[in-house]
Design an enzyme around this catalytic site. Structure first.
Site: not given
Ligand code: EPZ
Length: 418
Positions: A23-24, A95, A119, A124-125, A127-128, A307, A399
């Site tokens: 998935k990822n 996201r 979540c 879960r920012p 900024d990067l 995970d 998901r």
């Protein structure tokens, strides 16, 4: 009848299970298909909710997607002109939709994406992600829950990531693929899924090097072309089935997996007392002795994957002795501890560490998933618990896991989705 998975514990799993495509890896590769005008055909695309959501995002941007669920084959036709705004309701739902920012900016010079919600596992920012895109010349305007980025021209630049963020590495890599000049990402994420994205971009004619190390160089090219590509196997799904074998004391063969992607988990499961044999594309795992207590610290790849932290906590709830799990990637990823306690687990949370005092038994109970991996962990606990466990909030599991209950049933588990 609400949607639940019912498990009667006590069966030692045995047999073979095949992992789906990752998935990822699939989600960022789908976003990267926006970088080319033409047709991309992806094989081993897992039939998951998140993949269908990403198809909707691509459709909303003007791309046409056709998914053959039986063949697990996805075709994406990307037009010359793309829309530049990803709809709020889809980005809020998943996201990973945020990954269209980089490719959209590279292709059209502008991209609007709603702020991805936090979540359960953390704020879960982003900024990067934004630091990288600004370095490449994008102007970022945040307002009304939306992020607008505009870049008349994207120029290669050196970017240092304060944390080796998977998503930020991927977004910057995609934006840099069509930039003028060379981009160097320092302290980049090294996950296999990042490497798969780089391979896909190179297959389209891109020039990415160093993926899989902490320094990735992307030399921008003028354009990219559509290709056919096969997504790597899902190491997290495979790892989940390995822990299912360990927790039930079974003997399971996992197929369609790259053992090198699971070095940390294999080492930990051997410390726990499992026998593991690795072969070409196959891992065989079984456990006869007791579950030994071990300490686990989650880290960016190649460290132990966050995970698989919750499935590991389920396993260590039945170990002889006390284990300590330290979660260093997300700031709030222990919600499953409350649910495991309802099954009799003895877990004490102190900051980003969980001290697990192993018990002789866990007992079936009604529990609910708090994130997709926590949901899987609760099913695994149910496989080993005495009595019946009912796991709710299954949309989390859907998901990230395709036919999770069916695959476990095929390994002998007394499990049904009601
Ligand atoms: C990816 O999320 C995965 N999702 C996650 O899998 C996985 O848990 C995570 O990487 C870590 O391996 C996908 O690939 C779609 P990060 P991502 O950016 O990219 C902080 C699952 O179960 N951070 O590496 O969002 C962040 O707060 C999901 O399939 C910043 O501070 O992860 C977190 O603490 C869950 N600023 C840490 O980095 C940023 O700009 C890791 O996040 C970005 C991230």
């Amino acid at each position: 009848m609400k949607d639940i998975i019912a498990v009667e514990g006590g069966v030692k799993l045995s047999g073979e299970v095949r992992a789906e495509g990752a998935k990822n890896a699939c989600l960022p590769i789908m976003a990267a298909s926006l970088l080319c005008e033409g047709r991309v055909v992806l094989q081993e695309v897992p039939p998951l909710e998140d993949v269908l959501t990403m198809c909707k995002v691509l459709n909303a941007l003007g791309a046409r997607t056709k998914y053959d669920k039986r063949q697990k084959k996805l075709q994406i036709e990307t037009p010359a002109v793309l829309k530049t705004k990803a709809p709020y309701n889809l980005v809020r739902k998943m996201r990973a939709s945020f990954l269209v920012l980089g490719p959209l900016l590279a292709r059209t010079g502008r991209a609007g994406v709603s702020l991805p919600g936090g979540c359960a596992i953390g704020i879960r920012p982003i900024d990067l992600h934004l630091k990288g895109l600004k370095a490449l010349g994008a102007e970022v305007i945040i307002g009304h829950g939306y992020i607008e980025t505009v870049a008349a021209k994207i120029c290669g630049e050196r970017v240092y990531l304060d944390f080796p963020s998977v998503g930020a590495t991927e977004n910057i890599m995609m934006a840099a693929a069509l930039a003028e000049g060379t981009t160097v990402i320092e302290n980049a994420a090294e996950e296999p899924e990042v490497v798969d994205l780089a391979r896909f971009i190179n297959a389209m004619g891109g020039r990415v090097s160093g993926a899989g190390t902490d320094t990735v160089s992307i030399h921008g090219v003028a354009s990219l072309k559509g290709v056919e590509y096969t997504v790597i196997p899902d190491r997290i799904e495979a790892g989940t089935f390995m822990i299912a074998a360990a927790i039930t004391g079974g003997s399971v063969t996992v197929k369609n997996i790259i053992p090198a992607h699971l070095t940390a988990l294999i080492a930990k499961l051997r410390e726990v007392g499992c026998e593991i044999e690795e072969d070409e594309g196959i891992i065989h795992i079984f456990r006869e002795g007791p579950i030994r207590a071990v300490d686990v610290k989650t880290l960016p790849y190649p460290g132990f994957p966050t995970d698989l932290q919750s499935p590991m906590m389920a396993l260590l709830s039945l170990a002889k002795g006390a284990s300590v799990i330290t979660e260093t990637v997300f700031e709030n990823r222990f919600m499953h501890a409350d649910e495991l306690r309802r099954m009799g687990a003895q877990i004490k949370i102190e900051g980003n560490s969980a001290i697990i005092t192993g018990r002789e038994k866990l007992y079936g109970a009604p529990v609910r998933a708090t994130d997709l991996r926590a949901g899987a962990a609760l099913v695994l606990a149910g496989l080993a618990a005495e009595g019946r466990t009912e796991v709710g909030a299954l949309y989390h599991i859907d998901r990230g896991y395709f036919r999770f209950a069916e695959k476990l049933a095929a390994l002998g588990a007394r499990i049904r989705r009601l």
